[in-house]
Enzyme design. Sequence first.
Site, mmCIF file in Angstrom:
data_model
loop_
_atom_site.group_PDB
_atom_site.id
_atom_site.type_symbol
_atom_site.label_atom_id
_atom_site.label_comp_id
_atom_site.label_asym_id
_atom_site.label_seq_id
_atom_site.Cartn_x
_atom_site.Cartn_y
_atom_site.Cartn_z
ATOM 1 N N ARG A 29 0.846 -1.190 0.000
ATOM 2 C CA ARG A 29 0.000 0.000 0.000
ATOM 3 C C ARG A 29 0.885 1.246 0.000
ATOM 4 O O ARG A 29 1.955 1.249 0.630
ATOM 5 C CB ARG A 29 -0.896 0.035 1.254
ATOM 6 C CG ARG A 29 -2.025 -0.975 1.245
ATOM 7 C CD ARG A 29 -3.103 -0.625 0.228
ATOM 8 N NE ARG A 29 -4.207 -1.572 0.245
ATOM 9 C CZ ARG A 29 -4.397 -2.528 -0.676
ATOM 10 N NH1 ARG A 29 -3.557 -2.674 -1.679
ATOM 11 N NH2 ARG A 29 -5.437 -3.332 -0.600
ATOM 12 N N HIS A 49 -0.812 0.118 -9.967
ATOM 13 C CA HIS A 49 -1.510 -0.826 -9.064
ATOM 14 C C HIS A 49 -2.051 -2.042 -9.843
ATOM 15 O O HIS A 49 -3.265 -2.292 -9.859
ATOM 16 C CB HIS A 49 -2.643 -0.109 -8.317
ATOM 17 C CG HIS A 49 -3.017 -0.801 -7.037
ATOM 18 N ND1 HIS A 49 -3.407 -0.136 -5.913
ATOM 19 C CD2 HIS A 49 -3.068 -2.112 -6.702
ATOM 20 C CE1 HIS A 49 -3.689 -0.996 -4.940
ATOM 21 N NE2 HIS A 49 -3.479 -2.223 -5.405
HETATM 22 C C1 GLV Z 1 -5.310 -5.140 -4.112
HETATM 23 O O1 GLV Z 1 -4.588 -4.240 -3.847
HETATM 24 C C2 GLV Z 1 -5.951 -6.004 -3.154
HETATM 25 O O2 GLV Z 1 -5.893 -5.739 -1.955
HETATM 26 O O3 GLV Z 1 -6.558 -6.993 -3.595
#
Ligand code: GLV
Length: 306
Positions: A221, A269
């Site tokens: 994160r 991401h």
């Molecule tokens: C993605 O970041 C998840 O937590 O699945």
Amino acid sequence: MSVLIICPGKDAKKWVEALKDLEPRINLSVYPEVQEPENINYAISWKHPRGIFKKYPNLRVIASMGAGVDHITSDPEIPENISITRIIDEQLCKDMSSFVLSLVMNKVRNISLHHSARSWEPLMYNQVEEEQIGIMGLGTLGEAVAIKLLANDFKVSGWSKSKKHIEGVQSYNGERGLSEFLKRTTLLVCLLPLTSETENILNKELFEQLPKGAYIINVARGEHLVEHDLLEMIDKKQLSGASLDVFRNEPLPQEHPFWKHPRINITPHIASVTDPKKVIGQIFENYKRMLENLPLKNLIELRKGY
Ligand code: GLV
């Protein structure tokens, strides 16, 4: 009895279709169109508006659409009696481990640096066996990454809250374990859950304990990383660079200094993205378990945050 799909800013359609494919008669609402809030007892959720769950007095379970649950646990208004589940999925493990392997290989063989240098000047590199990969967070995804890297001849160690036993992986834990772990890590991979304890953990003090020239990969994160500490440590050559897949603000704003930094690789991401069709089975199974008062699978603890 009704299921709520709540994922503002995300396409709910795929989730509705996947669930309807499994159970066409299911009683379903998609936030914000909820006719009878008192009928909602199961929510499938991603980044809900803070405090919203208080509006559903008979809610019993919140199922995260992904592996992470920080988007749920960070809401201080989640009622204590609600069960929270996460996704554990083989495909997510495969995607995450192959993604981290490619970032690691990119760093070791200087692929990005060669691409951007546009010159015929070979850069020196370490052999794979000379690198010591340190994985922070040895949960399901961390373990899968460790196994993948070991299979590709890397030396791998890991740091987590409690000691883990994974064949071939030296496991460290706790405060003291952290310094020992960092001292030998040339390539640091962050796969920690985001909690109040791990927020800002990738900071100057931690970076200074790594060997000079160490490299950072963050696929957990954005909030794990103190961004200006990373920039400072790269400028001072304590770190040789970073590959970042996650950010405090996503999408990463165009004016952010990371975009232009020659030693920072950015991906949007994408390390492991949940496919609703693949995971809806486990979400639906938990729904049935809830109806039958059976123990739920892949439960997390609200207080622990993972
Ligand atoms: C993605 O970041 C998840 O937590 O699945």
